[in-house]
Motif scaffolding. Structure first.
Motif, short mmCIF file in Angstrom:
data_model
loop_
_atom_site.label_atom_id
_atom_site.label_comp_id
_atom_site.label_asym_id
_atom_site.label_seq_id
_atom_site.Cartn_x
_atom_site.Cartn_y
_atom_site.Cartn_z
N ARG A 1 15.64 9.52 -57.01
CA ARG A 1 16.86 9.01 -56.46
C ARG A 1 17.56 9.70 -55.84
NH1 ARG A 1 20.09 5.63 -60.84
NH2 ARG A 1 20.95 4.59 -58.89
N ALA A 2 17.52 11.39 -56.05
CA ALA A 2 18.27 12.06 -55.34
C ALA A 2 17.95 12.28 -53.83
CB ALA A 2 18.21 13.43 -56.14
N LEU A 3 16.62 12.27 -53.65
CA LEU A 3 16.39 12.43 -52.34
C LEU A 3 16.87 11.04 -51.23
CD1 LEU A 3 15.05 14.09 -50.00
CD2 LEU A 3 12.89 13.13 -50.73
N PRO A 4 16.65 10.07 -51.71
CA PRO A 4 17.21 9.10 -50.76
C PRO A 4 18.48 9.05 -50.91
CG PRO A 4 15.28 8.19 -52.57
CD PRO A 4 15.82 9.61 -53.05
N SER A 5 19.12 9.37 -51.94
CA SER A 5 20.78 9.30 -51.72
C SER A 5 21.05 10.43 -50.88
CB SER A 5 21.19 9.83 -53.10
OG SER A 5 20.98 8.96 -54.20
N VAL A 6 20.79 11.69 -50.63
CA VAL A 6 20.83 12.51 -49.59
C VAL A 6 20.50 11.92 -48.17
CG1 VAL A 6 20.38 14.79 -48.73
CG2 VAL A 6 20.41 14.60 -51.20
N LEU A 7 19.20 11.51 -47.95
CA LEU A 7 18.81 10.88 -46.74
C LEU A 7 19.84 9.93 -46.21
CD1 LEU A 7 15.06 11.11 -47.11
CD2 LEU A 7 16.36 12.47 -46.01
N TYR A 8 20.18 8.95 -47.14
CA TYR A 8 21.04 7.67 -46.68
C TYR A 8 22.48 8.60 -46.33
CZ TYR A 8 17.99 3.98 -47.67
OH TYR A 8 16.84 2.96 -47.80
N GLY A 9 22.89 9.44 -47.14
CA GLY A 9 24.13 10.04 -47.06
C GLY A 9 24.35 10.86 -45.67
N LEU A 10 23.15 11.48 -45.28
CA LEU A 10 23.11 12.11 -43.84
C LEU A 10 23.05 11.20 -42.75
CD1 LEU A 10 20.55 14.75 -44.57
CD2 LEU A 10 22.60 15.27 -43.95
N LEU A 11 22.31 9.95 -42.87
CA LEU A 11 22.39 9.08 -41.95
C LEU A 11 23.75 8.30 -41.74
CD1 LEU A 11 20.82 7.15 -39.71
CD2 LEU A 11 20.29 5.66 -41.53
N ALA A 12 24.33 8.15 -42.90
CA ALA A 12 25.97 7.77 -42.66
C ALA A 12 26.51 8.68 -42.12
CB ALA A 12 26.25 7.36 -44.21
N ALA A 13 26.45 9.95 -42.52
CA ALA A 13 27.37 10.96 -41.83
C ALA A 13 27.18 11.14 -40.36
CB ALA A 13 26.98 12.46 -42.49
N LEU A 14 26.02 11.03 -39.82
CA LEU A 14 25.65 10.89 -38.42
C LEU A 14 26.08 9.87 -37.62
CD1 LEU A 14 21.89 12.25 -38.52
CD2 LEU A 14 23.77 13.58 -37.74
N LEU B 1 25.17 3.66 -45.54
CA LEU B 1 26.03 3.98 -46.69
C LEU B 1 26.00 3.07 -47.97
CD1 LEU B 1 28.72 5.83 -48.05
CD2 LEU B 1 30.22 4.45 -46.85
N TYR B 2 26.17 1.85 -47.51
CA TYR B 2 25.95 0.80 -48.61
C TYR B 2 24.57 0.67 -49.04
CZ TYR B 2 30.48 -1.14 -47.13
OH TYR B 2 31.93 -1.41 -46.94
N ARG B 3 23.55 0.91 -48.54
CA ARG B 3 22.34 0.96 -48.88
C ARG B 3 22.15 2.22 -49.86
NH1 ARG B 3 18.27 -1.89 -50.93
NH2 ARG B 3 16.33 -1.09 -50.73
N GLY B 4 22.68 3.42 -49.43
CA GLY B 4 22.55 4.22 -50.18
C GLY B 4 23.28 4.54 -51.51
N LEU B 5 24.41 3.70 -51.54
CA LEU B 5 25.20 3.55 -52.59
C LEU B 5 24.74 2.61 -53.52
CD1 LEU B 5 28.71 3.39 -51.03
CD2 LEU B 5 27.73 5.18 -52.44
N ALA B 6 23.88 1.48 -53.02
CA ALA B 6 23.34 0.55 -53.81
C ALA B 6 21.96 1.01 -54.47
CB ALA B 6 23.00 -0.50 -53.12
N ALA B 7 21.08 1.76 -53.64
CA ALA B 7 19.89 2.18 -54.04
C ALA B 7 19.94 3.64 -54.66
CB ALA B 7 18.69 2.28 -52.79
N GLY B 8 20.72 4.38 -54.24
CA GLY B 8 20.83 5.78 -54.86
C GLY B 8 21.98 6.14 -55.84
N ARG B 9 22.50 7.20 -55.85
CA ARG B 9 23.40 7.47 -56.75
C ARG B 9 24.65 7.75 -55.95
NH1 ARG B 9 21.71 11.69 -61.48
NH2 ARG B 9 23.56 10.89 -62.18
N MET B 10 25.73 7.03 -56.25
CA MET B 10 27.07 7.07 -55.48
C MET B 10 27.72 8.37 -55.37
SD MET B 10 29.15 3.55 -56.34
CE MET B 10 28.43 1.91 -56.02
N VAL C 1 22.35 21.32 -49.18
CA VAL C 1 20.92 21.93 -49.95
C VAL C 1 21.06 21.97 -51.38
CG1 VAL C 1 19.92 24.12 -50.25
CG2 VAL C 1 20.54 23.41 -47.96
N VAL C 2 22.43 22.30 -52.04
CA VAL C 2 22.20 22.49 -53.54
C VAL C 2 22.48 21.06 -54.05
CG1 VAL C 2 23.95 23.26 -55.48
CG2 VAL C 2 23.66 24.54 -53.17
N THR C 3 22.91 20.27 -53.43
CA THR C 3 22.93 18.64 -54.13
C THR C 3 21.52 17.98 -54.16
OG1 THR C 3 25.28 18.45 -52.98
CG2 THR C 3 23.99 16.33 -53.75
N SER C 4 20.88 18.44 -52.96
CA SER C 4 19.47 17.84 -52.97
C SER C 4 18.50 18.47 -54.04
CB SER C 4 18.78 17.67 -51.55
OG SER C 4 18.79 19.19 -51.09
#
Length: 284
Positions: free
Chosen positions: A144-157, A79-88, A129-132
């Motif tokens: 930046r959108a794709l890494p944001s979604v991937l980091y978000g998915l890992l955090a969700a899992l 989550l922190y990595r995604g928030l730092a590298a992607g779009r919060m 799907v729509v967000t990505s």
């Protein structure tokens, strides 16, 4: 009324800690941010358990709590990595689909969810799907959108697995479950820091100006956890969960106010759909 106020307070604490954690991870090493914030949280939880004076439960609940702590460490790091590298404003709502994980686990175990939960799961997946999705005219932002979604998915899992493990651990004692989970998370982060230092891929550097803010992240997490736990004892858990899940909205609002993040209409629609799915899953 008191349960509603406490649950809303929890959402504010979680949302602020997520935003602050992602923000500080942009200027300080991620592992350092995790180590300091988790250590601060551990100290607070240890003090709370000591004040309560209750003895530890059996090995079973403690083992589940340890697993929960490991899952949480992975989730928070992602989550922190995604928030730092992607779009919060993308990472936060995607990570908020974590309730889908225990729902799917229940399906595998033969538990059939209600109609509202099924609808919420569908909305959450559709929102992902729509967000990505990005138009060709916005290829620069897509990187930046794709890494944001991937980091978000890992955090969700990670958070979803944490919910499952913590659910079993809490049957013993909530305080000891939180303490064991936090101790495990801190140990995992400390081991990662040590390995990175040995491999010379990490330098434990932190300015004095960053230290109070990063320590405050741990305080916010513990405070939010305590507020939510108290809210669940004063009212319906379903209502407390719905209100607590609004922490993603808090993170997005902070990102909009302080970082001036903007989203295209498809992403706004996807975020709204994911949030509706989260609310439906929590309320089902």
């Amino acid at each position: 009324m008191i349960a509603i106020a406490l649950a809303l307070g929890a959402s504010l604490g979680w949302g602020a800690s997520d935003f602050l954690g992602g923000l500080k991870s942009r200027t300080a090493p991620l592992l350092t941010v995790l180590l300091v914030s988790q250590s601060a949280a551990l100290l607070l939880v240890t003090a709370l358990v000591a004040v309560r004076g209750a003895g530890p439960p059996g090995a079973g609940p403690l083992g589940q709590a340890a697993a929960a702590g490991a899952f949480e460490a992975v989730a928070v790091a992602a989550l922190y990595r995604g928030l730092a590298a992607g779009r919060m404003s993308i990472v936060a709502p995607v990570a908020a689909t974590a309730p889908a994980v225990p729902l799917l686990a229940g399906l595998a175990a033969g538990e059939v969810p209600g109609t509202l939960q099924c609808g919420g799961l569908g909305l959450a997946l559709l929102g992902l799907v729509v967000t990505s999705w990005r138009s060709r005219a916005d290829d620069g932002a897509a990187s930046r959108a794709l890494p944001s979604v991937l980091y978000g998915l890992l955090a969700a899992l990670g958070f979803g697995a944490f919910f499952i493990a913590m659910g079993g651990a809490s049957e013993g004692d909530v305080g000891w479950a939180l303490l064991t989970a936090r101790l495990t998370a801190c140990t995992a982060v400390a081991a990662a820091v040590a390995a990175a230092v040995v491999l010379r891929r990490h330098r434990v550097a932190l300015s004095r100006t960053d230290l109070p803010a990063i320590a405050a992240i741990g305080a916010l997490i513990v405070t939010a956890d305590a507020l939510y736990a108290t809210a669940s004892t004063h009212g319906l858990v379903s209502i407390a969960a719905v209100l607590g899940s609004l922490h993603t909205v808090v993170t997005m609002i902070l990102a909009r106010v302080f970082l001036r993040e903007r989203l295209a209409r498809p992403q706004r629609a996807g975020i709204a759909t994911s949030l509706l799915g989260v609310l439906a899953i929590s309320a089902g």
